[in-house]
Design an enzyme around this catalytic site. Structure first.
Site, PDB file in Angstrom:
ATOM      1  NE  ARG A   1      -3.824  -2.494   1.016  1.00 34.21           N
ATOM      2  CZ  ARG A   1      -3.703  -3.486   0.122  1.00 34.21           C
ATOM      3  NH1 ARG A   1      -3.183  -3.284  -0.998  1.00 34.21           N
ATOM      4  NH2 ARG A   1      -4.618  -4.496   0.418  1.00 34.21           N
ATOM      5  N   GLY A   2       0.420   2.160  -0.535  1.00 34.61           N
ATOM      6  CA  GLY A   2       1.133   3.537  -0.265  1.00 34.61           C
ATOM      7  C   GLY A   2       1.874   3.738  -1.681  1.00 34.61           C
ATOM      8  CB  CYS A   3       3.205   1.696  -4.371  1.00 36.49           C
ATOM      9  SG  CYS A   3       4.601   1.278  -3.376  1.00 36.49           S
ATOM     10  CB  ALA A   4       1.997   5.968  -7.742  1.00 37.29           C
ATOM     11  CB  SER A   5       4.115   1.372  -9.425  1.00 45.79           C
ATOM     12  OG  SER A   5       4.653   2.528  -9.931  1.00 45.79           O
TER      13      SER A   5
END
Length: 138
Positions: A46-50
């Site tokens: 969680r927390g990754c744009a990818s």
């Protein structure tokens, strides 16, 4: 996969950031294939744009319980960052992983100054997830 110290040395050798980005991409390409059955919500970072997935395996190394990680991303540079993190934590016990100051260890690579804010946030999220996994496996 190169050791973390070798990655740092290679980064210092490469003067140009275009070459460093290419090196990161090559590191990501060298990761072993990530098993399809672990591309699920339970393994998503969680927390990754990818899209990023991690899983950990417990291994015994010289009588010590260490963690080995597998991971993947749909973004080439992020996949390279995964490879860098996995090199940083390679061969470490959960307790040793939790003791690593990742920000200080990564400082010689100067990633913060050359990653987009989204990628920097994603890197922090990946470090956080590795620490969560290590805390669970203690």
């Amino acid at each position: 996969m190169p050791r973390f110290d070798d990655i740092v040395a290679d980064f210092k050798f490469l003067d140009d950031w275009d070459d460093r980005y290419k090196y990161l991409i090559d590191l990501g390409r060298a990761l072993p294939p990530y098993p399809e059955e672990f591309r699920d919500e339970a393994h998503k970072v969680r927390g990754c744009a990818s899209q990023v997935w991690f899983r950990a395996r417990e291994e015994a190394e010289n009588g010590r319980k260490t963690l080995a990680f597998d991971g993947d991303s749909d973004a080439h540079i992020v996949k390279g960052l995964i490879a860098v993190l996995f090199a940083l934590y390679a061969g470490k016990t959960p307790e040793e992983i939790l003791a690593v100051d990742a920000r200080a260890a990564l400082a010689p690579l100067d990633l913060e100054g050359h990653l987009t804010p989204q990628r920097s946030n994603g890197l922090v999220s990946m470090i956080k997830r590795i620490n969560e996994i290590a805390a669970e496996k203690r």
